[in-house]
Design a protein around this motif. Sequence first.
Motif, PDB file in Angstrom:
ATOM      1  N   ALA A  13       0.828  -1.210   0.000  1.00 60.05           N
ATOM      2  CA  ALA A  13       0.000   0.000   0.000  1.00 60.05           C
ATOM      3  C   ALA A  13       0.862   1.260   0.000  1.00 60.05           C
ATOM      4  O   ALA A  13       0.522   2.253  -0.640  1.00 60.05           O
ATOM      5  N   GLY A  14       1.973   1.242   0.703  1.00 59.10           N
ATOM      6  CA  GLY A  14       2.857   2.399   0.791  1.00 59.10           C
ATOM      7  C   GLY A  14       3.982   2.375  -0.215  1.00 59.10           C
ATOM      8  O   GLY A  14       4.688   3.364  -0.390  1.00 59.10           O
ATOM      9  N   GLY A  15       4.194   1.226  -0.860  1.00 63.19           N
ATOM     10  CA  GLY A  15       5.251   1.105  -1.843  1.00 63.19           C
ATOM     11  C   GLY A  15       6.645   1.241  -1.255  1.00 63.19           C
ATOM     12  O   GLY A  15       7.517   1.876  -1.846  1.00 63.19           O
ATOM     13  N   LYS A  16       6.848   0.641  -0.069  1.00 62.97           N
ATOM     14  CA  LYS A  16       8.139   0.795   0.597  1.00 62.97           C
ATOM     15  C   LYS A  16       8.403  -0.394   1.514  1.00 62.97           C
ATOM     16  O   LYS A  16       7.490  -1.161   1.814  1.00 62.97           O
ATOM     17  N   THR A  98      -8.967   1.746   8.721  1.00 63.25           N
ATOM     18  CA  THR A  98      -9.092   1.238  10.083  1.00 63.25           C
ATOM     19  C   THR A  98      -9.398  -0.254  10.126  1.00 63.25           C
ATOM     20  O   THR A  98      -9.359  -0.844  11.182  1.00 63.25           O
ATOM     21  N   ASP A  99      -9.698  -0.864   8.980  1.00 61.16           N
ATOM     22  CA  ASP A  99     -10.096  -2.257   8.971  1.00 61.16           C
ATOM     23  C   ASP A  99      -8.985  -3.163   8.442  1.00 61.16           C
ATOM     24  O   ASP A  99      -9.100  -3.769   7.398  1.00 61.16           O
ATOM     25  N   ASN A 100      -7.891  -3.226   9.189  1.00 67.58           N
ATOM     26  CA  ASN A 100      -6.826  -4.164   8.860  1.00 67.58           C
ATOM     27  C   ASN A 100      -7.192  -5.492   9.502  1.00 67.58           C
ATOM     28  O   ASN A 100      -7.096  -5.650  10.715  1.00 67.58           O
ATOM     29  N   ILE A 101      -7.620  -6.446   8.689  1.00 71.29           N
ATOM     30  CA  ILE A 101      -8.105  -7.710   9.258  1.00 71.29           C
ATOM     31  C   ILE A 101      -6.988  -8.688   9.580  1.00 71.29           C
ATOM     32  O   ILE A 101      -7.214  -9.674  10.257  1.00 71.29           O
ATOM     33  N   ALA A 125      -0.390  -5.720   2.727  1.00 64.86           N
ATOM     34  CA  ALA A 125      -1.262  -4.545   2.624  1.00 64.86           C
ATOM     35  C   ALA A 125      -2.369  -4.752   3.655  1.00 64.86           C
ATOM     36  O   ALA A 125      -2.560  -5.866   4.147  1.00 64.86           O
ATOM     37  N   PRO A 126      -3.121  -3.705   3.998  1.00 61.11           N
ATOM     38  CA  PRO A 126      -4.170  -3.880   5.011  1.00 61.11           C
ATOM     39  C   PRO A 126      -5.214  -4.931   4.640  1.00 61.11           C
ATOM     40  O   PRO A 126      -5.776  -5.572   5.515  1.00 61.11           O
ATOM     41  N   GLY A 127      -5.443  -5.137   3.361  1.00 57.56           N
ATOM     42  CA  GLY A 127      -6.477  -6.069   2.957  1.00 57.56           C
ATOM     43  C   GLY A 127      -5.985  -7.398   2.424  1.00 57.56           C
ATOM     44  O   GLY A 127      -6.776  -8.216   1.953  1.00 57.56           O
TER      45      GLY A 127
END
Length: 135
Positions: A13-16, A98-101, A125-127
């Motif tokens: 998600a952040g590319g890092k 906020t929904d990092n499962i 990534a969060p998802g």
Amino acid sequence: MSGRITTHVLDLAGGKPVVGITIELWFLGEGAESNSHNNNYVNQYEGAPKLLGTFETSHDGRVDQPLLEGAAVMPGMYELVFGAGDYFRRAAHLSAITDNIFDLIPIRFRIGDAGSHYHVPLLVAPGGYSTYRGS
């Protein structure tokens, strides 16, 4: 070449690289086998998993040394557990999400050749997440 286990973690998600994620390395045992009926792993030899070490990634998303190397690497089943939830809760570029499962991400893998290099990276990534056997 002596055997070793390494990893690195990249934030899709952040590319890092992921800085400061906690990683645990567990040995589940030589006799850990898959149960085809319910896909659970049972350990016929050790009785309980053994924590081999806890690590944290550096500025480039890697751990500064192999997680395990040399004579300490034995054939059997291992598990890496990545503390992704803590990383995403403090990631400024993801404050709106906020929904990092995926709080803890376990990756189980078998070492057959204790003299080989096993590189097990995590793309997160969060998802979702992905892994592969790297080089």
